[in-house]
Write a protein that holds these residues in place. Structure first.
Motif, PDB file in Angstrom:
ATOM      1  N   GLU A   1       0.825  -1.222   0.000  1.00 35.45           N
ATOM      2  CA  GLU A   1       0.000   0.000   0.000  1.00 35.45           C
ATOM      3  C   GLU A   1       0.857   1.269   0.000  1.00 35.45           C
ATOM      4  O   GLU A   1       0.621   2.192  -0.788  1.00 35.45           O
TER       5      GLU A   1
ATOM      6  N   ALA B   1      -2.235  -8.206   1.056  1.00 35.84           N
ATOM      7  CA  ALA B   1      -3.585  -8.759   1.167  1.00 35.84           C
ATOM      8  C   ALA B   1      -4.481  -7.702   1.777  1.00 35.84           C
ATOM      9  O   ALA B   1      -4.024  -6.877   2.579  1.00 35.84           O
TER      10      ALA B   1
ATOM     11  N   GLY C   1      -8.386  -6.649   3.677  1.00 38.26           N
ATOM     12  CA  GLY C   1      -9.129  -7.118   4.842  1.00 38.26           C
ATOM     13  C   GLY C   1      -8.335  -6.974   6.132  1.00 38.26           C
ATOM     14  O   GLY C   1      -8.628  -7.630   7.127  1.00 38.26           O
TER      15      GLY C   1
ATOM     16  N   VAL D   1      -5.252  -2.605  11.118  1.00 42.85           N
ATOM     17  CA  VAL D   1      -5.291  -1.159  10.853  1.00 42.85           C
ATOM     18  C   VAL D   1      -5.844  -0.503  12.118  1.00 42.85           C
ATOM     19  O   VAL D   1      -6.951  -0.825  12.536  1.00 42.85           O
TER      20      VAL D   1
ATOM     21  N   GLU E   1       0.147   6.740   8.998  1.00 45.32           N
ATOM     22  CA  GLU E   1      -0.511   7.711   8.134  1.00 45.32           C
ATOM     23  C   GLU E   1      -1.309   8.723   8.951  1.00 45.32           C
ATOM     24  O   GLU E   1      -1.765   8.428  10.060  1.00 45.32           O
ATOM     25  N   ASP E   2      -1.457   9.874   8.349  1.00 47.06           N
ATOM     26  CA  ASP E   2      -2.277  10.931   8.930  1.00 47.06           C
ATOM     27  C   ASP E   2      -3.718  10.428   9.081  1.00 47.06           C
ATOM     28  O   ASP E   2      -4.233   9.742   8.201  1.00 47.06           O
ATOM     29  N   GLY E   3      -4.356  10.757  10.184  1.00 48.59           N
ATOM     30  CA  GLY E   3      -5.748  10.358  10.375  1.00 48.59           C
ATOM     31  C   GLY E   3      -6.653  11.178   9.469  1.00 48.59           C
ATOM     32  O   GLY E   3      -6.377  12.350   9.200  1.00 48.59           O
TER      33      GLY E   3
ATOM     34  N   ILE F   1     -13.305  11.210   7.852  1.00 49.24           N
ATOM     35  CA  ILE F   1     -14.071  10.515   6.809  1.00 49.24           C
ATOM     36  C   ILE F   1     -15.550  10.899   6.851  1.00 49.24           C
ATOM     37  O   ILE F   1     -16.208  10.754   7.879  1.00 49.24           O
TER      38      ILE F   1
ATOM     39  N   ASN G   1      -9.962   1.310  -2.136  1.00 49.97           N
ATOM     40  CA  ASN G   1     -11.109   0.864  -1.343  1.00 49.97           C
ATOM     41  C   ASN G   1     -10.793   0.929   0.147  1.00 49.97           C
ATOM     42  O   ASN G   1     -10.144   0.048   0.678  1.00 49.97           O
ATOM     43  N   PRO G   2     -11.201   1.972   0.841  1.00 49.38           N
ATOM     44  CA  PRO G   2     -12.143   2.983   0.371  1.00 49.38           C
ATOM     45  C   PRO G   2     -11.474   4.216  -0.253  1.00 49.38           C
ATOM     46  O   PRO G   2     -10.366   4.572   0.074  1.00 49.38           O
TER      47      PRO G   2
ATOM     48  N   LEU H   1      -7.811   6.243   0.617  1.00 48.61           N
ATOM     49  CA  LEU H   1      -7.430   5.805   1.959  1.00 48.61           C
ATOM     50  C   LEU H   1      -6.688   4.477   1.908  1.00 48.61           C
ATOM     51  O   LEU H   1      -5.903   4.157   2.779  1.00 48.61           O
ATOM     52  N   ASP H   2      -6.959   3.689   0.882  1.00 52.82           N
ATOM     53  CA  ASP H   2      -6.269   2.416   0.694  1.00 52.82           C
ATOM     54  C   ASP H   2      -5.849   2.399  -0.773  1.00 52.82           C
ATOM     55  O   ASP H   2      -6.426   3.119  -1.595  1.00 52.82           O
TER      56      ASP H   2
HETATM   57  P1  ADP Z   1      -8.011  -3.059   4.504  1.00 53.17           P
HETATM   58  O1  ADP Z   1      -8.810  -2.884   3.268  1.00 53.17           O
HETATM   59  O2  ADP Z   1      -6.860  -3.969   4.301  1.00 53.17           O
HETATM   60  O3  ADP Z   1      -8.846  -3.432   5.705  1.00 53.17           O
HETATM   61  P2  ADP Z   1      -7.839  -0.137   4.594  1.00 53.17           P
HETATM   62  O4  ADP Z   1      -6.650   0.663   4.239  1.00 53.17           O
HETATM   63  O5  ADP Z   1      -8.963  -0.127   3.630  1.00 53.17           O
HETATM   64  O6  ADP Z   1      -7.342  -1.628   4.884  1.00 53.17           O
HETATM   65  O7  ADP Z   1      -8.321   0.339   6.019  1.00 53.17           O
HETATM   66  C1  ADP Z   1      -9.452  -0.217   6.659  1.00 53.17           C
HETATM   67  C2  ADP Z   1     -10.310   0.898   7.232  1.00 53.17           C
HETATM   68  O8  ADP Z   1      -9.565   1.677   8.152  1.00 53.17           O
HETATM   69  C3  ADP Z   1     -10.811   1.871   6.177  1.00 53.17           C
HETATM   70  O9  ADP Z   1     -12.007   1.441   5.596  1.00 53.17           O
HETATM   71  C4  ADP Z   1     -10.999   3.132   6.987  1.00 53.17           C
HETATM   72  O10 ADP Z   1     -12.275   3.130   7.601  1.00 53.17           O
HETATM   73  C5  ADP Z   1      -9.930   3.025   8.070  1.00 53.17           C
HETATM   74  N1  ADP Z   1      -8.748   3.832   7.711  1.00 53.17           N
HETATM   75  C6  ADP Z   1      -7.718   3.465   6.912  1.00 53.17           C
HETATM   76  N2  ADP Z   1      -6.816   4.467   6.768  1.00 53.17           N
HETATM   77  C7  ADP Z   1      -7.296   5.505   7.486  1.00 53.17           C
HETATM   78  C8  ADP Z   1      -6.843   6.839   7.742  1.00 53.17           C
HETATM   79  N3  ADP Z   1      -5.707   7.317   7.238  1.00 53.17           N
HETATM   80  N4  ADP Z   1      -7.616   7.625   8.545  1.00 53.17           N
HETATM   81  C9  ADP Z   1      -8.765   7.164   9.082  1.00 53.17           C
HETATM   82  N5  ADP Z   1      -9.243   5.932   8.879  1.00 53.17           N
HETATM   83  C10 ADP Z   1      -8.528   5.100   8.097  1.00 53.17           C
END
Ligand code: ADP
Ligand code: MG
Length: 398
Positions: free
Chosen positions: A5, A51, A53, A69, A108-110, A113, A208-209, A221-222
Motif C-alpha cells: 500500500e 492482502a 481485509g 489497521v 498515516e495521517d488520520g 471521513i 477501497n475505500p 485511503l487504501d
Molecule cells: P483493509 O482494506 O486492508 O482493511 P484499509 O486501508 O482499507 O485496509 O483500512 C481499513 C479501514 O480503516 C478503512 O475502511 C478506513 O475506515 C480506516 N482507515 C484506513 N486508513 C485511514 C486513515 N488514514 N484515517 C482514518 N481511517 C482510516
C-alpha cells in the motif's frame, strides 16, 4: 506483480492522486519517529502485507486483540500499535488461515471521513479497454457487491485513443451522489489515476475505500496497485519494489529461471511447453479424475537446465504425488528434452511416478533415450494415454 500500500500511494502521489501524508516504519521506534513528522492528533498505523481485509483481520499472536489497521491518538500509541504488529502474523479473509508476517507498517495521517466509496481501474478483457468501476459501497469487497447488489456498481469504459474525459468522471461522480466541489475533486483524482495506470502499465489499481473528507476532498485511503508482469521490462525501477517474502517460494524460483509457473492445490505436477498445451494438460488431468498441482510452461526454448529447474520446483511441492511431462518437440527437439529429463531425474532422485509423453521432432530418438535410461519412466503415446496413466499412478500411490 503486487506491491505494498505505501509503495502504491507513493507512486500515485507522483501523478497527483490525492493521498494522505505517511511514512513507512520497520520498527516501533521508527513508527514513533514517523508519527512525529505528521500533524496529528489522529494517526493510523497500518500493517503492510499483500492482502486486503487488514482492518477486520486479527493477529495469530493475539486473536482477541485489535486488527491490522488501528486509529490512535498519540505518538506513544502509534509506537505501541507498531510494536503489536511488526513481526506478528496477520490473518485476514484474503491471506488464508496461514496469514502473513508483517515486516513493516505505514504510519498515516488520520482522516476525517465523511463517506467511504469504492473506485478501481482495470483492464477489461471483454471490451479490451480500461474500465473505471465505482460504487457507493466503500470498504466492502467488490466481489460481494457484484454478487448481491450488482446495480450498485457503476462503470465507465475508456477509449484508449481519447483517454479519460470529463464526461466519464461526471457520469461516475453523479452516480456516486457527489456534489459541488466534490465533483471537481473526483475528476482531478480519476484523471490522475488514469494517467498513472497507463504510464505504469498497471493491471489493476483499486482504491477501497475512496473517501469524501469533511472538507469535501476526494482522497485515497487504501491503494492496491498491481502491474502487468509482461510490461515490467519497461519499468526496471518498479521491479525493485517486488517483495520476495510475499511470493510463493516456488513461484519466486520460477521467475528467476524465466519459467511460467503458478502453484495450484492438486496432486499431479505438470511440466509442459507452451501455455495452450499446459492448459489442455490440466484439463485432461481433471477429465480423468485428478487435479493438477501446478501450471508450468517451460517455454518454447526448453533446455536441459530449464527442465532440471522445472523438476526441482515441482518436486519441492510435497502435494505432488506424480509428475506428467507433456512436451511437444518443435524448436526444442525431443531427444534433447529426453536427455534433460534423464539428467534431472538422476540428479534429483525422483520419488514419485513419472509419466512422459513426447511428440514432434526426433520423437523416436527421444523415446529410445528414455527407454534405455534405466529409469522407471512410464512412457505415454498421446495426451489421453498420458493422463490415464498418471492418474492411475496417483491412485496407486494413495
Ligand atoms: P483493509 O482494506 O486492508 O482493511 P484499509 O486501508 O482499507 O485496509 O483500512 C481499513 C479501514 O480503516 C478503512 O475502511 C478506513 O475506515 C480506516 N482507515 C484506513 N486508513 C485511514 C486513515 N488514514 N484515517 C482514518 N481511517 C482510516
Ligand atoms: Mg481497503
Amino acid at each position: 506483480m503486487n506491491i505494498h500500500e505505501y509503495q502504491g500511494k507513493e507512486l500515485l502521489r507522483r501523478y497527483g492522486v490525492a493521498v494522505l501524508d505517511g511514512h513507512v516504519a520497520w520498527t516501533a521506534e521508527e513508527a514513533a519517529e514517523a508519527a512525529r513528522k505528521l500533524p496529528g492528533p489522529v494517526y493510523v498505523v497500518k500493517s503492510q502485507i499483500h492482502a486486503g481485509g487488514r482492518g477486520a483481520g486479527r493477529f495469530k499472536e493475539d486473536p482477541n486483540g485489535k486488527g491490522g489497521v488501528r486509529v490512535v491518538k498519540s505518538v506513544d500509541d502509534v509506537k505501541a500499535a507498531a510494536e503489536a504488529m511488526i513481526g506478528k502474523t496477520l490473518v485476514t479473509k484474503q491471506t488464508g488461515p496461514a496469514g502473513k508476517v508483517v515486516s513493516r507498517v505505514y504510519v498515516e495521517d488520520g482522516c476525517d471521513i465523511k463517506r467511504e466509496l469504492y473506485l478501481s481501474l482495470l483492464v477489461d478483457r471483454d471490451s479490451s479497454r480500461i474500465v473505471i468501476m465505482a460504487s457507493t459501497e466503500g470498504g466492502m469487497e467488490i466481489e460481494e457487491v457484484a454478487e448481491h447488489n450488482p446495480e450498485k456498481i457503476l462503470k465507465a469504459v475508456v477509449d484508449p485513443a481519447s483517454g479519460v474525459s470529463g464526461f466519464h468522471c461526471r457520469k461516475l461522480a453523479f452516480g456516486l451522489g457527489l456534489e459541488g466541489k466534490q465533483v471537481a475533486s473526483f475528476t482531478k483524482f480519476v484523471t490522475a489515476m488514469y494517467k498513472a495506470f497507463v504510464e505504469l502499465d498497471c493491471a489493476i489499481v483499486e482504491i477501497n475505500p475512496l473517501v469524501v473528507t469533511g472538507a469535501g476532498e476526494i482522497v485515497a485511503l487504501d491503494a492496491k496497485v498491481s502491474f502487468d508482469d509482461n510490461a515490467l521490462f519497461r519499468h526496471k525501477d518498479l521491479e525493485a519494489l517486488r517483495d520476495d517474502s510475499e511470493m510463493d517460494p516456488k513461484e519466486l524460483e520460477a521467475v528467476k529461471h524465466d519459467l511460467n509457473y503458478v502453484a495450484l492445490d492438486g496432486e499431479i505436477g505438470c511440466m509442459v511447453n507452451g501455455a495452450g498445451l499446459a492448459m489442455a494438460t490440466m484439463d485432461i488431468i481433471k477429465l480423468y479424475g485428478s487435479s493438477p498441482a501446478n501450471f508450468l510452461d517451460v517455454g518454447g526454448t526448453a533446455t536441459a537446465e530449464r527442465v532440471t529447474e522445472a523438476f526441482r520446483i515441482i518436486t519441492s511441492d510435497s502435494n505432488v504425488k506424480a509428475i506428467l511431462v507433456n512436451i511437444f518437440g518443435g524448436i526444442a527437439k525431443c531427444d534433447m528434452i529426453a536427455n534433460g529429463i534423464v539428467v534431472a531425474a538422476k540428479n534429483l532422485t525422483l520419488s514419485v511416478p513419472l509419466v512422459v509423453r513426447l511428440e514432434g521432432t526426433n520423437v523416436d530418438l527421444g523415446k529410445k533415450i528414455l527407454a534405455e535410461s534405466g529409469l522407471a519412466i512410464i512412457p505415454a503415446d498421446n495426451l489421453a494415454d498420458a493422463a490415464e496413466k498418471v492418474v492411475r499412478a496417483v491412485k496407486g500411490a494413495n
